[in-house]
Design a protein around this motif. Sequence first.
Motif, PDB file in Angstrom:
ATOM      1  N   ILE A   1       1.506  -4.598  10.128  1.00  0.00           N
ATOM      2  CA  ILE A   1       2.736  -3.841   9.866  1.00  0.00           C
ATOM      3  C   ILE A   1       2.398  -2.592   9.066  1.00  0.00           C
ATOM      4  CG2 ILE A   1       4.979  -3.880   8.680  1.00  0.00           C
ATOM      5  CD1 ILE A   1       5.017  -6.933   9.281  1.00  0.00           C
ATOM      6  N   SER A   2       1.518  -2.759   8.089  1.00  0.00           N
ATOM      7  CA  SER A   2       1.089  -1.640   7.253  1.00  0.00           C
ATOM      8  C   SER A   2       0.493  -0.522   8.101  1.00  0.00           C
ATOM      9  CB  SER A   2       0.068  -2.144   6.236  1.00  0.00           C
ATOM     10  OG  SER A   2      -0.593  -1.093   5.620  1.00  0.00           O
ATOM     11  N   GLU A   3      -0.329  -0.881   9.067  1.00  0.00           N
ATOM     12  CA  GLU A   3      -0.953   0.113   9.941  1.00  0.00           C
ATOM     13  C   GLU A   3       0.081   0.788  10.857  1.00  0.00           C
ATOM     14  OE1 GLU A   3      -3.997  -2.159  11.875  1.00  0.00           O
ATOM     15  OE2 GLU A   3      -5.202  -2.303  10.054  1.00  0.00           O
ATOM     16  N   ILE A   4       1.055   0.010  11.316  1.00  0.00           N
ATOM     17  CA  ILE A   4       2.058   0.552  12.230  1.00  0.00           C
ATOM     18  C   ILE A   4       2.984   1.532  11.524  1.00  0.00           C
ATOM     19  CG2 ILE A   4       4.118  -0.044  13.597  1.00  0.00           C
ATOM     20  CD1 ILE A   4       2.626  -2.666  14.344  1.00  0.00           C
ATOM     21  N   VAL A   5       3.488   1.128  10.355  1.00  0.00           N
ATOM     22  CA  VAL A   5       4.470   1.979   9.669  1.00  0.00           C
ATOM     23  C   VAL A   5       3.831   2.933   8.660  1.00  0.00           C
ATOM     24  CG1 VAL A   5       6.380   0.375  10.029  1.00  0.00           C
ATOM     25  CG2 VAL A   5       5.066   0.251   7.927  1.00  0.00           C
ATOM     26  N   LYS A   6       2.512   2.825   8.528  1.00  0.00           N
ATOM     27  CA  LYS A   6       1.741   3.722   7.651  1.00  0.00           C
ATOM     28  C   LYS A   6       2.198   3.650   6.191  1.00  0.00           C
ATOM     29  CE  LYS A   6       0.615   6.926  11.412  1.00  0.00           C
ATOM     30  NZ  LYS A   6       0.116   5.913  12.215  1.00  0.00           N
ATOM     31  N   ILE A   7       2.292   2.403   5.714  1.00  0.00           N
ATOM     32  CA  ILE A   7       2.633   2.112   4.323  1.00  0.00           C
ATOM     33  C   ILE A   7       1.622   1.087   3.824  1.00  0.00           C
ATOM     34  CG2 ILE A   7       4.387   1.106   2.800  1.00  0.00           C
ATOM     35  CD1 ILE A   7       6.504   2.080   4.757  1.00  0.00           C
ATOM     36  N   LYS A   8       1.279   1.133   2.551  1.00  0.00           N
ATOM     37  CA  LYS A   8       0.291   0.217   1.984  1.00  0.00           C
ATOM     38  C   LYS A   8       0.712  -1.246   2.172  1.00  0.00           C
ATOM     39  CE  LYS A   8      -1.187   3.428  -1.585  1.00  0.00           C
ATOM     40  NZ  LYS A   8      -1.242   3.698  -3.026  1.00  0.00           N
ATOM     41  N   PRO A   9      -0.269  -2.146   2.421  1.00  0.00           N
ATOM     42  CA  PRO A   9       0.051  -3.565   2.601  1.00  0.00           C
ATOM     43  C   PRO A   9       0.812  -4.167   1.409  1.00  0.00           C
ATOM     44  CG  PRO A   9      -2.207  -3.143   3.261  1.00  0.00           C
ATOM     45  CD  PRO A   9      -1.691  -1.878   2.647  1.00  0.00           C
ATOM     46  N   ALA A  10       0.473  -3.767   0.195  1.00  0.00           N
ATOM     47  CA  ALA A  10       1.168  -4.297  -0.986  1.00  0.00           C
ATOM     48  C   ALA A  10       2.652  -3.923  -0.955  1.00  0.00           C
ATOM     49  CB  ALA A  10       0.514  -3.777  -2.263  1.00  0.00           C
ATOM     50  N   THR A  11       2.943  -2.718  -0.498  1.00  0.00           N
ATOM     51  CA  THR A  11       4.332  -2.274  -0.397  1.00  0.00           C
ATOM     52  C   THR A  11       5.068  -3.087   0.664  1.00  0.00           C
ATOM     53  OG1 THR A  11       3.653  -0.057  -1.053  1.00  0.00           O
ATOM     54  CG2 THR A  11       5.820  -0.262  -0.027  1.00  0.00           C
ATOM     55  N   ILE A  12       4.411  -3.343   1.781  1.00  0.00           N
ATOM     56  CA  ILE A  12       5.010  -4.167   2.836  1.00  0.00           C
ATOM     57  C   ILE A  12       5.311  -5.561   2.296  1.00  0.00           C
ATOM     58  CG2 ILE A  12       4.615  -5.260   5.097  1.00  0.00           C
ATOM     59  CD1 ILE A  12       5.178  -2.244   5.260  1.00  0.00           C
ATOM     60  N   GLY A  13       4.351  -6.145   1.560  1.00  0.00           N
ATOM     61  CA  GLY A  13       4.562  -7.463   0.970  1.00  0.00           C
ATOM     62  C   GLY A  13       5.749  -7.480   0.023  1.00  0.00           C
TER      63      GLY A  13
END
Length: 158
Positions: free
Chosen positions: A125-137
């Motif tokens: 998801i992080s790669e798709i929406v171009k947001i850091k994984p921690a933010t996605i979590g």
Amino acid sequence: MQENKIEDAVREYTQMVLNIAYTYTKNSHDAEDIAQDVFLSLYRNMWKIGSDEYMKAWLIRVTINKSKNHMKTAWIRKRSEMPNVQQDLPTNETGDLLNAVLSLDVKYKIPIYLMYYEGYSIKEISEIVKIKPATIGTRLKRGREILKNLLGDDYFAE
């Protein structure tokens, strides 16, 4: 050969594209227009896309971008809100959850949708929406908390 691949993509990913567009527009007609635009872009850019998994991620990214652009247009910003009949949404318990997810702010509903409805990991998801994984979590956690408050603890009890 390319036409067959596009036809397969349309068959396989139309519902996903419509769902993502609908999370932004909350209007089935606008979501259908965006989906048409997305698949037209796929037709024009098919030569750039390699694997099917990359195609799915590409379609998600393009759908998100086109949905955001659509919501920024002057016509959308100035039109008056009309009630949108949600005939295609189920009304059972699953429908209650889907309606609750759709009511979330876009920053929560997109990660929740991609994780729970499309099966992507936080990293993907992080790669798709171009947001850091921690933010996605964090957004997933907060989105789940909001859903729990909206639907109640009993809804999530097993």
